[in-house]
Scaffold this active site. Structure first.
Site, PDB file in Angstrom:
ATOM      1  CE  LYS A  22      -1.757   1.555   4.091  1.00  6.13           C
ATOM      2  NZ  LYS A  22      -1.452   2.960   4.424  1.00  6.13           N
ATOM      3  CG  ASN A  23       2.198   2.619   3.552  1.00  9.17           C
ATOM      4  OD1 ASN A  23       1.055   2.954   3.218  1.00  9.17           O
ATOM      5  ND2 ASN A  23       2.522   2.340   4.794  1.00  9.17           N
ATOM      6  NE  ARG A 121      -0.206  10.371  10.382  1.00  7.32           N
ATOM      7  CZ  ARG A 121      -0.614   9.347   9.608  1.00  7.32           C
ATOM      8  NH1 ARG A 121      -1.825   8.864   9.737  1.00  7.32           N
ATOM      9  NH2 ARG A 121       0.201   8.840   8.703  1.00  7.32           N
ATOM     10  NE  ARG A 397      -7.333   4.722   5.140  1.00  5.71           N
ATOM     11  CZ  ARG A 397      -6.479   5.434   5.872  1.00  5.71           C
ATOM     12  NH1 ARG A 397      -6.715   5.622   7.157  1.00  5.71           N
ATOM     13  NH2 ARG A 397      -5.407   5.961   5.332  1.00  5.71           N
TER      14      ARG A 397
HETATM   15  C1  EPZ Z   1       3.920   6.870   6.435  1.00  8.33           C
HETATM   16  O1  EPZ Z   1       3.146   7.888   7.052  1.00  8.33           O
HETATM   17  C2  EPZ Z   1       3.010   5.661   6.292  1.00  8.33           C
HETATM   18  N1  EPZ Z   1       1.872   5.985   5.435  1.00  8.33           N
HETATM   19  C3  EPZ Z   1       2.509   5.225   7.661  1.00  8.33           C
HETATM   20  O2  EPZ Z   1       1.726   4.042   7.481  1.00  8.33           O
HETATM   21  C4  EPZ Z   1       3.717   4.888   8.541  1.00  8.33           C
HETATM   22  O3  EPZ Z   1       3.267   4.576   9.838  1.00  8.33           O
HETATM   23  C5  EPZ Z   1       4.661   6.100   8.598  1.00  8.33           C
HETATM   24  O4  EPZ Z   1       5.041   6.497   7.266  1.00  8.33           O
HETATM   25  C6  EPZ Z   1       5.938   5.799   9.381  1.00  8.33           C
HETATM   26  O5  EPZ Z   1       6.597   4.711   8.808  1.00  8.33           O
HETATM   27  C7  EPZ Z   1       2.042   5.975   4.094  1.00  8.33           C
HETATM   28  O6  EPZ Z   1       3.123   5.717   3.588  1.00  8.33           O
HETATM   29  C8  EPZ Z   1       0.839   6.293   3.263  1.00  8.33           C
HETATM   30  P1  EPZ Z   1       5.979  10.180   8.712  1.00  8.33           P
HETATM   31  P2  EPZ Z   1       3.722   9.404   7.148  1.00  8.33           P
HETATM   32  O7  EPZ Z   1       5.915  11.425   7.940  1.00  8.33           O
HETATM   33  O8  EPZ Z   1       4.470   9.713   5.908  1.00  8.33           O
HETATM   34  C9  EPZ Z   1       5.900  13.423  12.164  1.00  8.33           C
HETATM   35  C10 EPZ Z   1      -0.071   2.597   7.780  1.00  8.33           C
HETATM   36  O9  EPZ Z   1      -0.555   2.048   8.774  1.00  8.33           O
HETATM   37  N2  EPZ Z   1       5.868  14.406  11.080  1.00  8.33           N
HETATM   38  O10 EPZ Z   1       7.197   9.325   8.614  1.00  8.33           O
HETATM   39  O11 EPZ Z   1       2.611  10.278   7.538  1.00  8.33           O
HETATM   40  C11 EPZ Z   1       4.594  12.647  12.267  1.00  8.33           C
HETATM   41  O12 EPZ Z   1       3.634  13.365  13.004  1.00  8.33           O
HETATM   42  C12 EPZ Z   1       0.338   4.052   7.854  1.00  8.33           C
HETATM   43  O13 EPZ Z   1       0.122   2.039   6.660  1.00  8.33           O
HETATM   44  C13 EPZ Z   1       5.975  15.762  11.394  1.00  8.33           C
HETATM   45  O14 EPZ Z   1       6.094  16.143  12.557  1.00  8.33           O
HETATM   46  O15 EPZ Z   1       4.734   9.244   8.363  1.00  8.33           O
HETATM   47  C14 EPZ Z   1       5.009  11.367  12.946  1.00  8.33           C
HETATM   48  O16 EPZ Z   1       5.067  11.561  14.330  1.00  8.33           O
HETATM   49  C15 EPZ Z   1       0.073   4.655   9.217  1.00  8.33           C
HETATM   50  N3  EPZ Z   1       5.934  16.667  10.383  1.00  8.33           N
HETATM   51  C16 EPZ Z   1       6.417  11.133  12.392  1.00  8.33           C
HETATM   52  O17 EPZ Z   1       6.866  12.393  11.881  1.00  8.33           O
HETATM   53  C17 EPZ Z   1       5.791  16.291   9.067  1.00  8.33           C
HETATM   54  O18 EPZ Z   1       5.788  17.182   8.191  1.00  8.33           O
HETATM   55  C18 EPZ Z   1       6.461  10.092  11.275  1.00  8.33           C
HETATM   56  O19 EPZ Z   1       5.646  10.549  10.240  1.00  8.33           O
HETATM   57  C19 EPZ Z   1       5.678  14.916   8.773  1.00  8.33           C
HETATM   58  C20 EPZ Z   1       5.717  13.992   9.791  1.00  8.33           C
END
Ligand code: EPZ
Length: 418
Positions: A22-23, A121, A397
């Site tokens: 998916k990701n 997020r 999803r």
């Molecule tokens: C991706 O989400 C995945 N989703 C998530 O999978 C996965 O849990 C996550 O990466 C971590 O591996 C998809 O790929 C569609 P991040 P993403 O940006 O990109 C903070 C699932 O179950 N952050 O690495 O949103 C954020 O709040 C889903 O398949 C900021 O602060 O994850 C979090 O605490 C859930 N500012 C941390 O970083 C930003 O601009 C990691 O988020 C972006 C993120």
């Protein structure tokens, strides 16, 4: 509202074929908007998030057709740069169209993305990366307007290896006049798959698999055909199901090298795991051992997306397990639902202390996010008697035919219209 009715207490036996990730599919679908053209995406999971990404492409004027697990995408005539807020709100990955549309049209209008409620997020790292390449970002009430007469080279430093921000920066950087260096980039295998896709389009990108990515912008890009890698979190979920229920399960079209920390944790808990070229077999019998100190981390650490399914494995393990979530500050909502099955879990800050119980009892539980839904299914599969699980819109999803695959493994599981 639909529900899963599960009669647990049986071991799982048999074989399941793993779907495409998916990701990886989601950023790659966004990437088809970077350059108008025709794309063939093979091994695309049939899940609602992928259908939603297709809806966004259609809303922007593109075409998407599905034939089994292959998507045919044509973005040649797509000229839209405003993402409908109704579509933005339904999943986190809608934000990945930011970098793609900025690269293609030099402007994009969007609203905050939706997705699993795992904490705040924000998208500050995404927007900062665009600004580093010369984009101007204007916030007008709900709308985020990003414009760039031209994107330029430079260095983007990520304070945290954000998966989505790394992906958005990669997409935008393909159009930069010059070279963009991403330092502190995320290293998830799905990013490697996105880079492989972009390179198959003609992009010039170096450093895949490392935390420093170099993009030489303005390369000539074109449509392409690409196969999406196996879903390592779906793989982890089925392995956790087999570990939790006991049995003998083989996963095909799988790649064990993508989830080594999960294999290690399950082996330490007492499972017997064999990996082959494209398959993984897990055998589990008797009571598992507790995991004394498991902590999620960005890749190559233990994946945060496997935290909830792994917690379900530890509910009946002998001893006290500690599971610490370091990626999302709000990713313990499944604990309250797991307690309904008789689980003994205490949460202190980011750490869950799980005292293994000998039995779980059936329950009526409701999931609030995708991986929590999987964890509740795994708990119900362990509980002798009939459980019902609500919140299937979350499950659908990210899992392609979960109940069909579990049924094939011998689980008593039925979807009803509750
Ligand atoms: C991706 O989400 C995945 N989703 C998530 O999978 C996965 O849990 C996550 O990466 C971590 O591996 C998809 O790929 C569609 P991040 P993403 O940006 O990109 C903070 C699932 O179950 N952050 O690495 O949103 C954020 O709040 C889903 O398949 C900021 O602060 O994850 C979090 O605490 C859930 N500012 C941390 O970083 C930003 O601009 C990691 O988020 C972006 C993120």
């Amino acid at each position: 509202m639909e529900a899963l009715v599960i009669r647990g207490g049986r071991p799982l036996m048999g074989t399941v074929e793993i779907s495409g990730a998916k990701n990886a599919a989601l950023p790659i679908l966004a990437a088809t908007m970077v350059r108008g053209g025709r794309y063939v995406l093979r091994n695309c999971p049939a899940i609602t998030d992928v259908e939603l990404a297709a809806e966004i492409i259609r809303a922007l004027g593109g075409q998407v057709e599905r034939a089994g697990r292959t998507l045919y995408v044509d973005t040649a005539d797509a000229c839209g740069w405003q993402i409908p807020s109704s579509l933005m709100a339904r999943m986190r990955a809608s934000v990945l169209f930011l970098g793609a549309l900025l690269a293609r049209f030099g402007r994009v209008s969007l609203t905050m993305p939706g997705g699993c409620p795992l904490g705040r997020r924000p998208i500050d790292l995404h927007l900062e990366a665009m600004a580093r390449m010369g984009a101007s970002v204007t916030l007008r009430e709900e709308e985020i307007l990003c414009t760039a007469s031209h994107l330029h080279g430079g260095t983007v430093e990520f304070p945290f290896p954000s998966v989505g921000a790394t992906e958005n920066a990669l997409l935008a950087a393909t159009a930069a006049c010059g070279t963009v260096i991403l330092r502190g980039a995320a290293r998830e295998p799905e990013i490697g798959c996105l880079i492989g896709f972009l390179r198959s389009m003609g992009a010039e990108i170096e450093g895949a698999g490392t935390d420093t990515l170099t993009v030489h912008g303005q390369a000539a890009l074109d449509g392409t055909t690409y196969t999406i890698l196996p879903d390592r979190i779906e793989t982890a979920t089925y392995l956790c199901a087999a570990a939790a229920c006991g049995g003998d399960v083989t996963l095909t079209a799988a790649d064990g090298s993508l989830l080594l920390p999960v294999l290690e944790a399950l082996a330490q808990a007492g499972c017997h795991i064999e990996t082959g070229r494209d398959r993984i077999t897990l055998r589990s019998g008797g009571r598992l051992r507790a995991a004394h100190n498991l902590t999620t981390a960005p890749y190559p650490g233990f994946p945060t997306d496997a935290q909830a399914p792994m917690m379900a494995v530890l509910l009946r393990a002998e001893g006290e397990s500690r599971l610490t979530e370091t990626v999302f500050e709000g990713r313990m909502a499944h604990v309250a639902q797991l307690r309904k099955f008789g689980a003994d879990i205490a949460v202190t800050g980011p750490t869950a202390l799980i005292r293994g119980v000998t039995r779980l009892h059936p329950a009526h539980a409701e999931a609030g996010d995708l991986r929590a839904a999987a964890a509740l299914v795994l708990a119900a599969l362990q509980a002798e008697g009939e459980s019902t699980i609500l919140g299937l819109k979350h499950l659908d999803r990210g899992y392609d035919n979960l109940e069909g695959n579990l049924k094939r493994l011998g689980a008593e599981i039925t979807r009803i219209d509750n």
